[in-house]
Design a protein around this motif. Structure first.
Motif, mmCIF file in Angstrom:
data_model
loop_
_atom_site.group_PDB
_atom_site.id
_atom_site.type_symbol
_atom_site.label_atom_id
_atom_site.label_comp_id
_atom_site.label_asym_id
_atom_site.label_seq_id
_atom_site.Cartn_x
_atom_site.Cartn_y
_atom_site.Cartn_z
ATOM 1 N N SER A 1 0.820 -1.218 0.000
ATOM 2 C CA SER A 1 0.000 0.000 0.000
ATOM 3 C C SER A 1 0.849 1.262 0.000
ATOM 4 O O SER A 1 1.541 1.559 0.976
ATOM 5 C CB SER A 1 -0.925 0.003 1.216
ATOM 6 O OG SER A 1 -1.560 1.259 1.349
ATOM 7 N N ASP A 2 0.774 2.011 -1.090
ATOM 8 C CA ASP A 2 1.476 3.295 -1.164
ATOM 9 C C ASP A 2 0.988 4.266 -0.096
ATOM 10 O O ASP A 2 1.779 4.989 0.508
ATOM 11 C CB ASP A 2 1.265 3.930 -2.546
ATOM 12 C CG ASP A 2 2.037 3.236 -3.642
ATOM 13 O OD1 ASP A 2 3.224 2.955 -3.437
ATOM 14 O OD2 ASP A 2 1.448 2.982 -4.708
ATOM 15 N N ASP A 3 -0.321 4.290 0.119
ATOM 16 C CA ASP A 3 -0.886 5.274 1.039
ATOM 17 C C ASP A 3 -0.448 5.014 2.477
ATOM 18 O O ASP A 3 -0.147 5.952 3.220
ATOM 19 C CB ASP A 3 -2.409 5.263 0.942
ATOM 20 C CG ASP A 3 -2.901 5.816 -0.393
ATOM 21 O OD1 ASP A 3 -2.074 6.347 -1.148
ATOM 22 O OD2 ASP A 3 -4.108 5.717 -0.669
ATOM 23 N N LEU A 4 -0.423 3.759 2.893
ATOM 24 C CA LEU A 4 0.063 3.445 4.232
ATOM 25 C C LEU A 4 1.533 3.819 4.374
ATOM 26 O O LEU A 4 1.952 4.401 5.386
ATOM 27 C CB LEU A 4 -0.127 1.956 4.529
ATOM 28 C CG LEU A 4 -1.562 1.445 4.660
ATOM 29 C CD1 LEU A 4 -1.552 -0.050 4.949
ATOM 30 C CD2 LEU A 4 -2.320 2.184 5.762
ATOM 31 N N LEU A 5 2.327 3.512 3.367
ATOM 32 C CA LEU A 5 3.754 3.801 3.435
ATOM 33 C C LEU A 5 4.031 5.302 3.482
ATOM 34 O O LEU A 5 4.979 5.748 4.140
ATOM 35 C CB LEU A 5 4.479 3.175 2.244
ATOM 36 C CG LEU A 5 4.549 1.645 2.247
ATOM 37 C CD1 LEU A 5 5.156 1.142 0.951
ATOM 38 C CD2 LEU A 5 5.343 1.132 3.433
ATOM 39 N N GLU A 6 3.213 6.084 2.809
ATOM 40 C CA GLU A 6 3.421 7.530 2.841
ATOM 41 C C GLU A 6 3.212 8.068 4.253
ATOM 42 O O GLU A 6 3.959 8.950 4.715
ATOM 43 C CB GLU A 6 2.488 8.223 1.857
ATOM 44 C CG GLU A 6 2.707 9.745 1.759
ATOM 45 C CD GLU A 6 4.130 10.127 1.395
ATOM 46 O OE1 GLU A 6 4.581 11.213 1.839
ATOM 47 O OE2 GLU A 6 4.816 9.359 0.687
ATOM 48 N N LEU A 7 2.210 7.562 4.949
ATOM 49 C CA LEU A 7 2.016 7.968 6.334
ATOM 50 C C LEU A 7 3.214 7.548 7.189
ATOM 51 O O LEU A 7 3.637 8.279 8.092
ATOM 52 C CB LEU A 7 0.733 7.350 6.888
ATOM 53 C CG LEU A 7 -0.571 7.904 6.323
ATOM 54 C CD1 LEU A 7 -1.760 7.069 6.809
ATOM 55 C CD2 LEU A 7 -0.759 9.361 6.722
ATOM 56 N N ALA A 8 3.755 6.361 6.909
ATOM 57 C CA ALA A 8 4.925 5.892 7.650
ATOM 58 C C ALA A 8 6.129 6.803 7.405
ATOM 59 O O ALA A 8 6.890 7.108 8.333
ATOM 60 C CB ALA A 8 5.261 4.461 7.243
ATOM 61 N N ARG A 9 6.306 7.247 6.164
ATOM 62 C CA ARG A 9 7.435 8.147 5.860
ATOM 63 C C ARG A 9 7.314 9.450 6.640
ATOM 64 O O ARG A 9 8.314 9.980 7.143
ATOM 65 C CB ARG A 9 7.476 8.434 4.360
ATOM 66 C CG ARG A 9 7.832 7.226 3.501
ATOM 67 C CD ARG A 9 7.961 7.601 2.030
ATOM 68 N NE ARG A 9 8.080 6.408 1.212
ATOM 69 C CZ ARG A 9 7.094 5.871 0.511
ATOM 70 N NH1 ARG A 9 5.897 6.462 0.505
ATOM 71 N NH2 ARG A 9 7.280 4.773 -0.193
ATOM 72 N N LEU A 10 6.102 9.974 6.728
ATOM 73 C CA LEU A 10 5.902 11.217 7.477
ATOM 74 C C LEU A 10 6.250 11.031 8.950
ATOM 75 O O LEU A 10 6.853 11.905 9.583
ATOM 76 C CB LEU A 10 4.454 11.679 7.328
ATOM 77 C CG LEU A 10 4.030 12.126 5.920
ATOM 78 C CD1 LEU A 10 2.532 12.401 5.878
ATOM 79 C CD2 LEU A 10 4.812 13.369 5.488
ATOM 80 N N LYS A 11 5.886 9.883 9.503
ATOM 81 C CA LYS A 11 6.216 9.604 10.901
ATOM 82 C C LYS A 11 7.720 9.488 11.104
ATOM 83 O O LYS A 11 8.269 9.991 12.090
ATOM 84 C CB LYS A 11 5.542 8.304 11.353
ATOM 85 C CG LYS A 11 4.036 8.372 11.451
ATOM 86 C CD LYS A 11 3.508 7.047 11.976
ATOM 87 C CE LYS A 11 2.005 7.042 12.071
ATOM 88 N NZ LYS A 11 1.495 5.781 12.649
ATOM 89 N N ALA A 12 8.383 8.815 10.173
ATOM 90 C CA ALA A 12 9.830 8.667 10.285
ATOM 91 C C ALA A 12 10.524 10.020 10.226
ATOM 92 O O ALA A 12 11.467 10.294 10.984
ATOM 93 C CB ALA A 12 10.349 7.750 9.178
#
Length: 279
Positions: A74-85
């Motif tokens: 999921s691109d959308d889930l990963l984008e949220l993860a990148r923001l958190k990182a």
């Protein structure tokens, strides 16, 4: 696996998926990272990474000299993860949209990962046994492997109420998933949802020194959490076809049924299993 229905479902539900992270995915992911005993400088593969529930604590544990490859469909889930990182200044983690069944380590982990983590994901893999055993072989001999899965009985009262309401709107049309009523007994999760079955399964996947711990987690079934948990998990697949009016009715009836049955908390108890790779 790139065309998996789970990809579209989790892309569509990323905000709600992440909204339950502090109460569900996050605590289990933190527990998994701790159980793996990660050390500074180690290399970690995190599959079915979602919004980083286990990948982010892994990155913090291995420090700036370590690295984490966190993959998900999921691109959308990963984008949220990148923001958190980024918010946590974690620069040692790469979030990559990739198929776990085909993943090959890049040069930075060519001689094997030090650890493999998968939180609530192994039962979504096609050919679970074959796919996971292959991933274990990407870990160096002596490296650690860890998974989390729902413990037998977890979520079930919540799930029964949900599917009972959904069935009123599409009778005779089954939905597949780890907690779906029609396919419940046949789902791969059923084979690994107890300490007595998960441990041997991890051993058969290529691990030794296996330990299985129970992580107790009971979440208040508020209206907000209950509906976000439906929309932010595999439950969403059962209602993806409904229009807004039908969804509003399902939500109302579902929440009323939870109240009528006295379900005031969601049992999210989880098994955390770790082992040592012998590959």
């Amino acid at each position: 696996m790139p065309d998996s229905p789970y990809r579209a479902a989790f892309d569509a539900t990323s905000p709600m998926f992440d909204s339950v992270t502090p109460l569900v995915w996050g605590p289990a992911g933190q527990s998994l990272a701790f159980a793996l005993g990660l050390r500074s400088g180690e290399r970690v593969l995190d599959i079915c990474a979602g919004t980083g529930a286990s990948a982010l604590p892994a990155a913090a544990a291995v420090g700036p000299d370590g690295l984490v490859h966190a993959i998900d469909l999921s691109d959308d889930l990963l984008e949220l993860a990148r923001l958190k990182a980024t918010a946590r200044a974690l620069r040692n983690i790469d979030f990559v949209r990739a198929d776990a069944t085909q993943w090959e380590p890049p040069s930075t982990a060519a001689d094997g990962y030090d650890a493999l983590a998968c939180s609530y994901g192994v039962f979504f893999l096609p050919d679970m046994d074959i796919s996971f055993a292959r991933l274990v072989r990407l870990v160096r001999p002596g490296g650690r492997v860890g998974v989390t899965v729902w413990r037998k009985g977890a979520i079930e009262a919540f799930a029964r109420a949900f599917f009972e309401v959904v069935a009123r709107y599409k009778p005779g049309r089954p939905h597949e998933g780890p907690l779906a009523t029609e396919t419940y007994a046949a789902h791969p999760l059923r084979r690994i949802e107890t300490e007595e079955t998960l441990g041997p399964w991890l051993t058969e996947s290529g691990c030794t020194s296996v330990e299985v711990r129970e992580f107790s987690n009971h979440v208040p079934a508020t209206e907000e959490f209950s509906w976000n948990f439906v929309l932010g998990s595999g439950f969403r697949g059962a209602i993806a076809e409904f229009d807004d009016d039908a969804l509003a009715s399902i939500r109302t009836e579902f929440l009323e049924l939870l109240t009528a049955r006295g379900i005031d908390s969601v049992d999210a108890t989880t098994l955390v299993a770790t082992g040592v790779s012998v590959a």
